[in-house]
Enzyme design. Structure first.
Site, PDB file in Angstrom:
ATOM      1  N   ASP A  67       0.809  -1.208   0.000  1.00 24.55           N
ATOM      2  CA  ASP A  67       0.000   0.000   0.000  1.00 24.55           C
ATOM      3  C   ASP A  67       0.845   1.263   0.000  1.00 24.55           C
ATOM      4  OD1 ASP A  67       0.893  -0.559   2.562  1.00 24.55           O
ATOM      5  OD2 ASP A  67      -1.083  -1.049   3.333  1.00 24.55           O
ATOM      6  N   ASN A 128      -7.764  -3.598  13.866  1.00 26.77           N
ATOM      7  CA  ASN A 128      -9.132  -3.878  13.407  1.00 26.77           C
ATOM      8  C   ASN A 128      -9.171  -5.044  12.405  1.00 26.77           C
ATOM      9  OD1 ASN A 128      -8.034  -2.773  11.125  1.00 26.77           O
ATOM     10  ND2 ASN A 128      -9.487  -1.090  10.922  1.00 26.77           N
ATOM     11  N   HIS A 130      -7.320  -5.361   9.654  1.00 26.33           N
ATOM     12  CA  HIS A 130      -7.004  -5.085   8.246  1.00 26.33           C
ATOM     13  C   HIS A 130      -5.671  -5.719   7.844  1.00 26.33           C
ATOM     14  CE1 HIS A 130      -4.930  -0.934   9.229  1.00 26.33           C
ATOM     15  NE2 HIS A 130      -4.019  -1.887   9.175  1.00 26.33           N
ATOM     16  N   GLU A 135      -9.764  -2.488   4.940  1.00 26.56           N
ATOM     17  CA  GLU A 135     -10.431  -2.252   6.211  1.00 26.56           C
ATOM     18  C   GLU A 135     -11.655  -3.175   6.330  1.00 26.56           C
ATOM     19  OE1 GLU A 135      -8.707  -0.612   8.174  1.00 26.56           O
ATOM     20  OE2 GLU A 135      -8.433   1.499   7.684  1.00 26.56           O
TER      21      GLU A 135
HETATM   22  C1  F6R Z   1       1.352  -1.559   6.030  1.00 31.41           C
HETATM   23  C2  F6R Z   1       0.123  -2.358   6.093  1.00 31.41           C
HETATM   24  C3  F6R Z   1      -0.712  -2.389   7.326  1.00 31.41           C
HETATM   25  C4  F6R Z   1       0.105  -2.684   8.591  1.00 31.41           C
HETATM   26  C5  F6R Z   1      -0.785  -2.694   9.811  1.00 31.41           C
HETATM   27  C6  F6R Z   1       0.015  -2.907  11.086  1.00 31.41           C
HETATM   28  O1  F6R Z   1       1.961  -1.672   4.760  1.00 31.41           O
HETATM   29  O2  F6R Z   1      -0.217  -2.956   5.115  1.00 31.41           O
HETATM   30  O3  F6R Z   1      -1.704  -3.375   7.169  1.00 31.41           O
HETATM   31  O4  F6R Z   1       0.750  -3.916   8.440  1.00 31.41           O
HETATM   32  O5  F6R Z   1      -1.476  -1.486   9.910  1.00 31.41           O
HETATM   33  O6  F6R Z   1       0.842  -1.798  11.312  1.00 31.41           O
HETATM   34  P1  F6R Z   1       1.951  -1.819  12.438  1.00 31.41           P
HETATM   35  O7  F6R Z   1       2.982  -2.813  12.031  1.00 31.41           O
HETATM   36  O8  F6R Z   1       2.497  -0.413  12.455  1.00 31.41           O
HETATM   37  O9  F6R Z   1       1.264  -2.217  13.703  1.00 31.41           O
END
Ligand code: F6R
Length: 234
Positions: A67, A128, A130, A135
């Protein structure tokens, strides 16, 4: 879906780095799917060490990030381009022209498939549920697209910005179907803040739109890597 529990995130990240190194050794032109966020940083540190000490060669590796924020310049220090350069790309011998991100006017899904598909996808998980920025409410057959970030994701990511109001409200994200097409998937979750969602994920055994990560139940090669803090069984 296999679970592997490690004492701490250092040991877990070393395991993941070793697995990536092994995959590159076996297939020097590996197509590697990458995540950003706090969770994979240690893995990228270990990969950098492996490049320095074990001669792992990234020259022919292609990377596909999950992303990128919409409406942030790629030079912005909060962009995922900036993150990847900082933690990995500038530290190993990857050809920067072989590193890809979703963006506007780019058929990322078709591009990935034309390049042979993703061999190994690294994922984190949001509190959540994702994966990427898919989401809750994301469809099983979702493709790479522009997504609206939820309030909870904006709040969780605000720690990297000076103020929550600076966090972009939209992002480009691989879809659930895009992620699902990866041949092998490794999801990492570390720390207390992920315990609850891991507990939820374990409770269900089929895809639920409320927990996008649950799509992984239907995939044949998924390993969930946890540290003890994220392991809800403790
Ligand atoms: C980032 C991504 C998100 C993160 C998720 C966890 O490229 O795809 O899904 O993996 O938000 O983020 P952290 O590791 O900061 O807890």
């Amino acid at each position: 879906m296999k679970y592997k529990i490690f004492k701490n995130k250092e040991q877990a990240s070393k395991y993941v780095s070793d697995l990536i190194v092994k995959s590159i050794t076996q297939k020097p032109n590996l197509n590697l799917g990458l995540a950003t966020g706090s969770t994979p940083i240690l893995t990228y540190d270990f990969l950098t060490q492996a490049f320095e000490n074990e001669n792992v060669d990234f020259k022919n590796v292609k990377t596909f990030n999950l992303d990128e924020y919409k409406d942030l310049k790629i030079e912005n220090k909060n962009s995922y381009h900036f993150f990847m350069n900082k933690y990995l790309f500038s530290k190993v011998n990857i050809n920067i022209n072989n590193t890809f991100f979703p963006k506007s006017n780019f058929n990322y899904d078709e591009f990935i498939q034309k390049n042979g598909g993703i061999d190994l996808q690294i994922l984190g998980i949001g509190q959540n549920g994702h994966i990427g920025f898919n989401e809750p409410g994301s469809k099983k057959n979702s493709k790479t697209r522009i997504v609206d970030l939820t309030k909870s994701t904006i709040k969780a990511n605000a720690k990297h910005f000076q103020d929550e109001s600076e966090v972009p409200i939209q992002a480009y994200s691989m879809g659930l179907e895009t992620i699902f097409k990866a041949k092998k998937i490794i999801l990492l979750a570390f720390g207390n803040s992920k315990k609850e969602i891991i507990k939820e994920l374990k409770k269900i055994d089929e895809f639920s739109e409320n927990i996008p990560a649950s799509i992984l139940y239907e995939h044949k090669d998924v390993t969930i890597i946890l540290d003890e803090e994220a392991n809800s069984d403790l």
